[in-house]
Structures are given as C-alpha cells and as structure tokens.
Design a protein around this motif. Structure first.
Motif, mmCIF file in Angstrom:
data_model
loop_
_atom_site.group_PDB
_atom_site.id
_atom_site.type_symbol
_atom_site.label_atom_id
_atom_site.label_comp_id
_atom_site.label_asym_id
_atom_site.label_seq_id
_atom_site.Cartn_x
_atom_site.Cartn_y
_atom_site.Cartn_z
ATOM 1 N N THR A 224 -24.474 23.839 13.328
ATOM 2 C CA THR A 224 -23.363 22.938 12.688
ATOM 3 C C THR A 224 -22.360 23.656 11.840
ATOM 4 N N LEU A 225 -21.270 23.389 12.248
ATOM 5 C CA LEU A 225 -20.034 23.914 11.164
ATOM 6 C C LEU A 225 -19.773 22.923 10.230
ATOM 7 N N TYR A 226 -19.749 23.407 8.975
ATOM 8 C CA TYR A 226 -19.261 22.310 7.793
ATOM 9 C C TYR A 226 -18.079 22.848 7.362
ATOM 10 N N PHE A 227 -17.247 21.997 7.005
ATOM 11 C CA PHE A 227 -15.954 22.153 6.499
ATOM 12 C C PHE A 227 -15.301 21.046 5.915
ATOM 13 N N SER A 228 -14.296 21.215 4.848
ATOM 14 C CA SER A 228 -13.347 20.212 4.173
ATOM 15 C C SER A 228 -12.185 19.993 4.907
ATOM 16 N N GLN A 229 -11.761 18.950 5.201
ATOM 17 C CA GLN A 229 -10.326 18.858 5.856
ATOM 18 C C GLN A 229 -9.432 17.877 4.888
ATOM 19 N N ILE A 230 -8.422 18.462 4.796
ATOM 20 C CA ILE A 230 -7.398 17.815 3.547
ATOM 21 C C ILE A 230 -6.206 17.332 4.291
ATOM 22 N N GLY A 231 -5.990 16.088 4.333
ATOM 23 C CA GLY A 231 -4.848 15.302 5.087
ATOM 24 C C GLY A 231 -4.520 14.107 4.167
ATOM 25 N N ALA A 232 -3.918 13.134 4.901
ATOM 26 C CA ALA A 232 -3.196 11.980 4.032
ATOM 27 C C ALA A 232 -4.338 11.027 3.571
ATOM 28 N N GLN A 233 -5.588 11.120 3.790
ATOM 29 C CA GLN A 233 -6.769 10.337 3.492
ATOM 30 C C GLN A 233 -7.297 11.184 2.454
ATOM 31 N N GLY A 234 -7.015 12.156 1.906
ATOM 32 C CA GLY A 234 -7.373 13.133 0.946
ATOM 33 C C GLY A 234 -8.194 13.989 1.680
ATOM 34 N N GLY B 117 -18.935 17.825 9.482
ATOM 35 C CA GLY B 117 -19.883 18.749 10.179
ATOM 36 C C GLY B 117 -19.468 18.602 11.877
ATOM 37 N N ALA B 118 -19.062 19.805 12.181
ATOM 38 C CA ALA B 118 -19.043 19.874 13.826
ATOM 39 C C ALA B 118 -20.305 20.669 14.389
ATOM 40 N N ALA B 119 -21.025 19.843 15.256
ATOM 41 C CA ALA B 119 -22.207 20.286 16.204
ATOM 42 C C ALA B 119 -21.537 21.492 17.195
ATOM 43 N N PRO C 260 -15.318 26.841 5.139
ATOM 44 C CA PRO C 260 -16.341 26.836 6.091
ATOM 45 C C PRO C 260 -17.620 27.243 5.857
ATOM 46 N N SER C 261 -18.603 26.854 6.580
ATOM 47 C CA SER C 261 -19.947 27.335 6.358
ATOM 48 C C SER C 261 -20.715 26.901 7.716
ATOM 49 N N LEU C 262 -21.963 27.412 8.088
ATOM 50 C CA LEU C 262 -22.662 27.163 9.271
ATOM 51 C C LEU C 262 -24.240 26.593 8.379
ATOM 52 N N SER C 263 -24.680 25.554 9.196
ATOM 53 C CA SER C 263 -26.151 25.130 8.649
ATOM 54 C C SER C 263 -27.177 26.292 9.135
ATOM 55 N N PRO C 264 -28.276 26.329 8.380
ATOM 56 C CA PRO C 264 -29.252 27.419 8.633
ATOM 57 C C PRO C 264 -29.613 27.680 10.248
ATOM 58 N N ASP C 265 -29.704 26.889 11.062
ATOM 59 C CA ASP C 265 -29.811 27.107 12.518
ATOM 60 C C ASP C 265 -28.556 27.577 13.128
ATOM 61 N N ARG C 266 -27.696 27.514 12.407
ATOM 62 C CA ARG C 266 -26.211 28.102 13.078
ATOM 63 C C ARG C 266 -25.541 26.998 14.134
#
Length: 187
Positions: free
Chosen positions: A168-178, A183-185, A160-166
């Motif tokens: 948007t949350l960025y993250f990787s999701q690992i599932g059946a598709q790889g 980015g979640a607003a 997880p990490s946040l955009s500079p303006d806090r």
C-alpha cells in the motif's frame, strides 16, 4: 532507546531547521549528528542497510544546481543525490523523500520542470509522486530515471510512504477539498 521505534523529524528554531530522533513514547528528542552547515530537514532512512543510510535536504553544499537532497551514512560527509525525472529534468525543491528499509527504492514528490525552458520550474504546477531504484551508495541505480506513479493526476500529491508489506502506497493529495490522506493498493 534503540530497542524501541524511533521517530525522525525536523524542527526549526530561529530560522534554522535541524533533524531529531525520539521514541514515540519518550519525553525528549536528540539532535541527529549528520553533517550540514546550518539547515537539515525532511529526513528519510534505510534502517536495514548496514550501516544505516540517510537522505535529507541540507545546505552542506553551496549552490547545488537543483535540489539540496544529500545522502550519507553516520560519520561520513554527505554526497549530493540528484534525481532525474522521466522528462529528463532534475527533480527540484523539497522532495519529501521516503525510502524502503533496505534502501533499494526511494519515493518522493516533485513538480515537473519544463524541458523546453531549460528545465525551469513551472509556477503553479502540481506535485507528482515518483519512484526510483537506488544503488548501495544511495544514488540512482545505473542511470535510472524517476518514474511517476500517477502521472495524469491534476492535484498535488506529497509525502509518499509504503506500508511494511510494501503493498500500500500512502500519500497526501492537496486539491480543492484541502489535504486528504490516501492509501493506494498495489495491483
């Protein structure tokens, strides 16, 4: 060059992982001189704190009960940084921490240990994203528990990490598709 952006990362040689810093446009990296025994990895830094505060996994302490995550400022010995999840168990394993520039919040990923079995790890359980407020020493703020961000997500979520303006949350999701980056607003 401290006037340029700095990339912090870990890399391993001969089975040992160390922390490094480099300018993104530079040709070489420098070893960070944070206290550890042999291994240090997955670094996060509150660069606006004075002095800057670091969190990283380390073998500085022998036999930490849950996680090897520690916190320190340059030149001081690290302090173990255990985090309690909302189910009352300590976060375990490699947490992939990220901290806000001011050091007020940490985001990390962890699997839920099972409280019914003495908080033993659950094999095959997905990793979830958590947020936790921090005090100026880099530890949990006033007994707070880490709160899950997407508690019912069946796929593993990491990095997880946040955009500079806090916003948007960025993250990787690992599932059946790889592995997919999201980015979640903020709502």
């Amino acid at each position: 060059d401290k006037g340029q952006p700095v990339l912090l990362f870990d890399r391993g040689f001969s089975g040992t992982r160390k922390l490094y810093a480099a300018n993104p446009n530079g040709q070489e990296s420098s070893l960070l001189t944070l206290k550890t025994q042999n291994n240090a990895f997955q670094v996060a830094v509150a660069f606006e704190a004075s002095p800057p505060r670091f969190w990283y996994h380390s073998d500085f302490f022998v036999n930490l009960p849950d996680s090897s995550l520690v916190t320190t400022t340059p030149g001081e010995a690290p302090t173990a940084a255990p985090f309690v999840l909302d189910n009352g168990c300590h976060a375990r394993g490699e947490l992939m921490p990220w901290v806000t520039p001011d050091g007020a919040w940490m985001f990390f990923s962890a699997t839920y240990p099972d409280p019914a079995s003495g908080c033993a790890p659950q094999n095959g359980a997905p990793a979830h994203l958590f947020a936790v407020p921090l005090d100026p020493s880099g530890l949990l703020l006033g007994g707070a528990m880490a709160q899950p961000i997407f508690p019912n997500e069946p796929s593993s979520q990491v990095s997880p990490s946040l955009s500079p303006d806090r916003c948007t949350l960025y993250f990787s999701q690992i599932g059946a598709q790889g592995s997919v980056m999201y980015g979640a607003a903020r709502q």
